[in-house]
Scaffold this active site. Structure first.
Site, PDB file in Angstrom:
ATOM      1  N   GLU A 197       0.815  -1.031  -0.133  1.00 41.56           N
ATOM      2  CA  GLU A 197      -0.042   0.012  -0.077  1.00 41.56           C
ATOM      3  C   GLU A 197       1.063   1.296   0.125  1.00 41.56           C
ATOM      4  O   GLU A 197       1.301   2.031  -0.964  1.00 41.56           O
ATOM      5  CB  GLU A 197      -0.807  -0.031   1.352  1.00 41.56           C
ATOM      6  N   ASP A 276     -12.112   1.578   4.028  1.00 46.14           N
ATOM      7  CA  ASP A 276     -12.714   2.358   5.283  1.00 46.14           C
ATOM      8  C   ASP A 276     -13.989   3.398   4.944  1.00 46.14           C
ATOM      9  O   ASP A 276     -13.467   4.809   4.789  1.00 46.14           O
ATOM     10  CB  ASP A 276     -11.637   3.243   6.152  1.00 46.14           C
TER      11      ASP A 276
HETATM   12  N1  ADE Z   1      -6.624  -0.161   8.857  1.00 43.66           N
HETATM   13  C1  ADE Z   1      -7.677   0.400   8.197  1.00 43.66           C
HETATM   14  N2  ADE Z   1      -7.387   0.940   7.076  1.00 43.66           N
HETATM   15  C2  ADE Z   1      -6.201   0.491   6.904  1.00 43.66           C
HETATM   16  C3  ADE Z   1      -5.474   0.671   5.643  1.00 43.66           C
HETATM   17  N3  ADE Z   1      -5.832   1.352   4.575  1.00 43.66           N
HETATM   18  N4  ADE Z   1      -4.006   0.253   5.706  1.00 43.66           N
HETATM   19  C4  ADE Z   1      -3.629  -0.199   6.850  1.00 43.66           C
HETATM   20  N5  ADE Z   1      -4.313  -0.416   7.912  1.00 43.66           N
HETATM   21  C5  ADE Z   1      -5.574   0.088   7.854  1.00 43.66           C
HETATM   22 ZN    ZN Z   2      -7.232  -2.137   4.446  1.00 46.28          ZN
END
Ligand code: ADE
Ligand code: ZN
Length: 315
Positions: A197, A276
């Site tokens: 990410e 999220d």
């Molecule tokens: N916890 C909630 N969303 C997240 C994300 N995008 N990356 C890492 N941890 C998370």
């Molecule tokens: Zn996540």
């Protein structure tokens, strides 16, 4: 306007239940639990949702989760998410929850789990949405703490399908959690992990080789490593991509730079997810809509992405 995207049957494979806590519910739970909030109202809270990176978001996400105190709170949180799924034709979901976010505040593990699980079971019966729950370890904490959480979870082993790994990626490589993931696999749990990410392709290699994951959560930085791309394509390892999250957290400067369709056309098994949704501006359909709007995603590509999500289910 996006009825055709809403109508596609879809699975959601990357969703943090704590990240589906909408500001309205956050305020309602604060009132119910008599918790004073640092924001005056819903609008003030929403206007704080501007992030330069993952950590800035996580700081607010963990602060928001503090209103979740009782089994009923976790039930209401999960139920509200399932109603969104129903409205968007998400027919199967494999959500994460972060037990340590709650047990570290003194909320018993079983309070968290019972509330979530009861809502998921009711969702199957009343809404026809099937599920598989994923217990996610916080990677900024130690492996020892992950082991402690795992032991707390074992009396409820049958409530889960998998373990995952989330929170602050940089400086917390997958190898830090190799032994607790080995232990989870010895209990016949599947494994997934956030990787690539913000973190480099090396973290994706580690997640595959050391944690033996079934799916990569995010994984968008795989494109920087051609040998890794070939492996992901050859082995058809699914990526649970979250376009709105990636732009809100500045992984890409702009949705027009997102690589999901490029990956799709190269034969990567990419899926569309909301991560999220309460913090990033939308649920699964809004993520699909952003791809149509900014990248010109066609109906045929949308169908393939939706089919990938159904194919990449763990259960
Ligand atoms: N916890 C909630 N969303 C997240 C994300 N995008 N990356 C890492 N941890 C998370
Ligand atoms: Zn996540």
């Amino acid at each position: 306007m996006y009825d055709w995207l809403n109508a596609l049957p879809k699975a959601e494979l990357h969703l943090h239940l704590e990240g589906s806590l909408e500001p309205e519910l956050l305020f309602a739970l604060a009132e119910r639990n008599k918790i004073a909030l640092p924001w005056n109202d819903v609008e003030a809270l929403r206007s704080a949702y501007a992030f330069n990176n993952l950590q800035e978001f996580l700081d607010l996400y963990y602060a928001g989760a503090d209103v979740l105190r009782t089994e009923q709170d976790f039930y209401d949180l999960t139920w509200a998410y399932l109603l969104k799924c129903k409205a968007q034709n998400v027919i199967h979901t494999e959500p994460f929850f972060d037990p340590q976010t709650h047990t570290d505040r003194g909320i018993p593990f079983e309070v968290v789990l019972r509330g979530i699980k009861q809502a998921l079971v009711d969702g199957e019966k009343q809404l026809g949405i099937s599920h598989g729950l994923i217990l996610s370890f916080l990677r900024h904490l130690s492996e020892e703490e992950a082991f402690k959480t795992f032991e707390q979870a074992m009396p409820f082993r049958d409530a889960f399908i998998a373990v995952g790994l989330d929170s602050s990626e940089m400086g917390h490589p997958p190898r830090k959690f190799q032994r607790v993931f080995d232990k989870a696999r010895s209990e016949d749990l599947l494994t997934v992990a956030h990787a690539g990410e913000e973190g480099p392709p090396e973290y994706i290699w580690e997640a595959l080789d050391l944690l033996k994951i079934e799916r990569i959560d995010h994984g968008v930085r795989a494109i920087e490593d051609e040998r890794l791309m070939q492996r992901i394509i050859d082995e058809q390892i699914p990526l649970t991509v979250c376009p709105l999250s990636n732009t809100k957290l500045c992984v890409f400067d702009d949705m027009r730079q997102h690589n999901i369709l490029q990956m799709l056309e190269r034969g990567v098994k990419v899926t569309v997810n909301s991560d999220d949704p309460a913090y990033f501006g939308g649920y699964v359909t809004e993520n699909f809509a952003a791809l149509h709007h900014s990248l010109g995603m066609t109906q045929e590509q949308a169908k393939r992405l939706a089919q990938n999500s159904l194919d990449a289910r763990l259960v």
